[in-house]
Design a protein around this motif. Structure first.
Motif, PDB file in Angstrom:
ATOM      1  N   GLU A   1       0.696  -1.348   0.226  1.00  0.00           N
ATOM      2  CA  GLU A   1       0.110   0.094   0.156  1.00  0.00           C
ATOM      3  C   GLU A   1       0.749   1.358  -0.033  1.00  0.00           C
ATOM      4  OE1 GLU A   1      -3.407   0.048   2.225  1.00  0.00           O
ATOM      5  OE2 GLU A   1      -3.602  -2.016   2.677  1.00  0.00           O
ATOM      6  N   GLU A   2       2.148   1.076   0.167  1.00  0.00           N
ATOM      7  CA  GLU A   2       2.919   2.279   0.020  1.00  0.00           C
ATOM      8  C   GLU A   2       3.461   2.667  -1.304  1.00  0.00           C
ATOM      9  OE1 GLU A   2       3.692   4.162   2.632  1.00  0.00           O
ATOM     10  OE2 GLU A   2       2.521   2.641   4.028  1.00  0.00           O
ATOM     11  N   LYS A   3       3.304   1.766  -2.544  1.00  0.00           N
ATOM     12  CA  LYS A   3       3.794   1.850  -3.436  1.00  0.00           C
ATOM     13  C   LYS A   3       2.627   2.872  -4.395  1.00  0.00           C
ATOM     14  CE  LYS A   3       6.865  -1.996  -4.341  1.00  0.00           C
ATOM     15  NZ  LYS A   3       7.076  -3.030  -5.176  1.00  0.00           N
ATOM     16  N   GLN A   4       2.997   3.250  -5.547  1.00  0.00           N
ATOM     17  CA  GLN A   4       2.018   4.031  -6.504  1.00  0.00           C
ATOM     18  C   GLN A   4       2.091   3.193  -7.760  1.00  0.00           C
ATOM     19  OE1 GLN A   4       0.034   6.560  -5.966  1.00  0.00           O
ATOM     20  NE2 GLN A   4       0.675   6.644  -3.751  1.00  0.00           N
ATOM     21  N   PRO A   5       0.922   3.087  -8.808  1.00  0.00           N
ATOM     22  CA  PRO A   5      -0.179   3.743  -8.224  1.00  0.00           C
ATOM     23  C   PRO A   5      -1.015   3.030  -6.842  1.00  0.00           C
ATOM     24  CG  PRO A   5      -0.450   2.367 -10.185  1.00  0.00           C
ATOM     25  CD  PRO A   5       1.028   2.558  -9.907  1.00  0.00           C
ATOM     26  N   LYS A   6      -1.750   3.866  -6.416  1.00  0.00           N
ATOM     27  CA  LYS A   6      -2.434   3.521  -5.352  1.00  0.00           C
ATOM     28  C   LYS A   6      -3.420   2.088  -5.335  1.00  0.00           C
ATOM     29  CE  LYS A   6      -3.558   4.120  -0.709  1.00  0.00           C
ATOM     30  NZ  LYS A   6      -2.652   4.277   0.275  1.00  0.00           N
ATOM     31  N   LEU A   7      -2.754   1.223  -4.500  1.00  0.00           N
ATOM     32  CA  LEU A   7      -3.453  -0.066  -4.445  1.00  0.00           C
ATOM     33  C   LEU A   7      -3.594  -0.957  -5.507  1.00  0.00           C
ATOM     34  CD1 LEU A   7      -7.067   0.631  -2.850  1.00  0.00           C
ATOM     35  CD2 LEU A   7      -5.065   0.014  -1.683  1.00  0.00           C
ATOM     36  N   LEU A   8      -2.419  -0.606  -6.152  1.00  0.00           N
ATOM     37  CA  LEU A   8      -1.914  -1.574  -7.423  1.00  0.00           C
ATOM     38  C   LEU A   8      -0.629  -2.199  -7.509  1.00  0.00           C
ATOM     39  CD1 LEU A   8      -3.617   0.533 -10.555  1.00  0.00           C
ATOM     40  CD2 LEU A   8      -4.595  -1.661  -9.452  1.00  0.00           C
ATOM     41  N   GLY A   9       0.287  -1.716  -6.583  1.00  0.00           N
ATOM     42  CA  GLY A   9       1.623  -2.391  -6.419  1.00  0.00           C
ATOM     43  C   GLY A   9       1.677  -3.354  -5.524  1.00  0.00           C
TER      44      GLY A   9
ATOM     45  N   TYR B   1       3.294  -2.999 -15.795  1.00  0.00           N
ATOM     46  CA  TYR B   1       1.896  -2.855 -16.218  1.00  0.00           C
ATOM     47  C   TYR B   1       0.988  -3.661 -14.823  1.00  0.00           C
ATOM     48  CZ  TYR B   1       3.906  -2.638 -20.495  1.00  0.00           C
ATOM     49  OH  TYR B   1       4.549  -2.041 -21.546  1.00  0.00           O
ATOM     50  N   HIS B   2      -0.121  -2.928 -14.620  1.00  0.00           N
ATOM     51  CA  HIS B   2      -0.929  -3.204 -13.516  1.00  0.00           C
ATOM     52  C   HIS B   2      -2.175  -3.892 -13.779  1.00  0.00           C
ATOM     53  CE1 HIS B   2       1.814  -1.097 -10.692  1.00  0.00           C
ATOM     54  NE2 HIS B   2       2.092  -0.289 -11.562  1.00  0.00           N
ATOM     55  N   GLY B   3      -2.624  -4.601 -12.981  1.00  0.00           N
ATOM     56  CA  GLY B   3      -4.050  -5.175 -13.177  1.00  0.00           C
ATOM     57  C   GLY B   3      -4.684  -5.424 -11.956  1.00  0.00           C
ATOM     58  N   GLN B   4      -5.658  -6.198 -11.733  1.00  0.00           N
ATOM     59  CA  GLN B   4      -6.472  -6.675 -10.642  1.00  0.00           C
ATOM     60  C   GLN B   4      -7.211  -8.000 -10.777  1.00  0.00           C
ATOM     61  OE1 GLN B   4      -8.386  -2.893 -10.054  1.00  0.00           O
ATOM     62  NE2 GLN B   4      -7.733  -2.804  -8.126  1.00  0.00           N
ATOM     63  N   CYS B   5      -7.353  -8.411  -9.624  1.00  0.00           N
ATOM     64  CA  CYS B   5      -8.448  -9.593  -9.500  1.00  0.00           C
ATOM     65  C   CYS B   5      -9.759  -8.999 -10.044  1.00  0.00           C
ATOM     66  CB  CYS B   5      -8.454 -10.069  -8.264  1.00  0.00           C
ATOM     67  SG  CYS B   5      -9.769 -11.481  -8.144  1.00  0.00           S
ATOM     68  N   SER B   6     -10.289  -9.816 -10.809  1.00  0.00           N
ATOM     69  CA  SER B   6     -11.451  -9.418 -11.610  1.00  0.00           C
ATOM     70  C   SER B   6     -12.838 -10.360 -11.163  1.00  0.00           C
ATOM     71  CB  SER B   6     -11.472  -9.174 -13.075  1.00  0.00           C
ATOM     72  OG  SER B   6     -10.559  -8.087 -13.448  1.00  0.00           O
ATOM     73  N   GLU B   7     -12.761 -10.972 -10.227  1.00  0.00           N
ATOM     74  CA  GLU B   7     -13.704 -11.828  -9.741  1.00  0.00           C
ATOM     75  C   GLU B   7     -14.169 -11.572  -8.266  1.00  0.00           C
ATOM     76  OE1 GLU B   7     -17.018 -14.573 -10.016  1.00  0.00           O
ATOM     77  OE2 GLU B   7     -15.434 -14.042 -11.731  1.00  0.00           O
ATOM     78  N   LEU B   8     -15.385 -11.127  -7.976  1.00  0.00           N
ATOM     79  CA  LEU B   8     -15.522 -10.781  -6.503  1.00  0.00           C
ATOM     80  C   LEU B   8     -15.264 -11.971  -5.642  1.00  0.00           C
ATOM     81  CD1 LEU B   8     -16.559  -8.626  -4.761  1.00  0.00           C
ATOM     82  CD2 LEU B   8     -19.075  -9.610  -5.057  1.00  0.00           C
ATOM     83  N   CYS B   9     -14.254 -12.060  -4.892  1.00  0.00           N
ATOM     84  CA  CYS B   9     -13.772 -13.230  -4.320  1.00  0.00           C
ATOM     85  C   CYS B   9     -13.650 -13.132  -2.914  1.00  0.00           C
ATOM     86  CB  CYS B   9     -12.221 -13.509  -4.762  1.00  0.00           C
ATOM     87  SG  CYS B   9     -11.323 -12.153  -4.435  1.00  0.00           S
TER      88      CYS B   9
END
Length: 283
Positions: A169-177, A232-240
């Motif tokens: 949570e200290e990395k940028q972009p926020k919540l993507l590091g 490159y940044h992504g996220q989990c895309s399934e409500l888990c």
């Protein structure tokens, strides 16, 4: 005096209008600006594609938008035409026509032709995505509640290790590091094998043009070839679950030399003892 004041008001009005138009243009430009590897504030467009598959998807999507716009404009034109052509004032004696063979044939054949025109590039995209080219790199991705694990098989340059990637949570972009990033070489075919250890997850990377479900007990597979170095940044895309929003994905695309060096370093950095503890933690 009134004329002078009116002129001043008119000048101020024109200036204010020009500034408003400029501001709207700037906001619109900023909103349409697509980020490279990450989202941008007020972004409306897709992230910049760095794989051929992602570019093809963007081209197909834009074509569908223009097709939808053309169909909507055509239908709107027909409605307006009917309003003025067939209203009660223009037609005091209503028509008793019950059907029109040509119109019925046309509104059956034309939609079929449109669907065929849409299906051809769509099937071509699916064929490319589901093809199975020879991989230069294979990485196994495992979804956990709520973080990712990456397994690199042993190869000539190194490998043979596993590591976890938790949110930083200290990395940028926020919540993507993440504390540990997935690393792959540029211009190489990377095959991703995805599964889950607990519940459903989804490994998604917008700049690569794909996302793939992580299902417990099942191994899904996808591939990509990144053509541009970067992060490159992504996220989990399934409500888990409760921390679904805290499962970011970070992929570093590097040169072949940097990738080989990272593999060699990772052999020591991510090495583990039989009990699962890292060497650095062993006493």
């Amino acid at each position: 005096m009134r004329t002078t004041q009116a002129q001043h008001r008119s000048s101020w009005g024109l200036a204010a209008g020009a500034l408003a138009a400029l501001g709207t243009t700037l906001v619109s430009s900023a909103a349409m600006a697509a980020g490279i590897g990450q989202p941008e504030p007020w972004q409306m467009d897709r992230q910049v594609a760095v794989t051929e598959n992602a570019r093809d998807i963007h081209t197909f999507e834009q074509g569908m938008h223009w097709l939808s716009f053309g169909i909507s404009a055509f239908v709107l034109g027909l409605i307006v035409y009917c309003i003025f052509k067939f209203n009660a004032k223009a037609n005091p004696v209503p028509s008793k026509t019950t059907h029109n063979t040509m119109i019925e044939v046309a509104w059956t054949i034309v939609p079929v032709l449109i669907l065929v025109a849409v299906a051809i590039p769509s099937f071509r995209l699916l064929r490319t995505q589901l093809s199975d080219p020879k991989a230069d790199v294979i990485v196994k991705v495992i979804g956990h509640a709520w973080y990712w694990s990456y397994e690199y098989p042993a190869v000539e340059n190194g490998g043979g290790f596993t590591f976890d990637a938790n949110i930083d949570e200290e990395k940028q972009p926020k919540l993507l590091g993440t504390d540990n990033d997935m690393v792959v070489p540029v211009n190489k075919i990377v095959k991703i094998q995805v599964t889950a250890a607990d519940v459903l997850h989804s490994w998604a990377m917008p700049s690569f043009g794909f996302k793939i479900d992580a299902i417990p007990g099942r191994l899904n597979q996808f591939w990509f070839k990144a053509e541009r170095e970067g992060t490159y940044h992504g996220q989990c895309s399934e409500l888990c679950g409760a921390r679904h929003a805290y499962m970011p994905i970070t992929v570093q695309v590097v040169s072949e030399e940097a990738y080989a060096a990272w593999l060699a370093e990772g052999k020591t950095k991510f090495a583990r003892l039989d009990d699962g503890s890292k060497f650095a933690q062993a006493k």
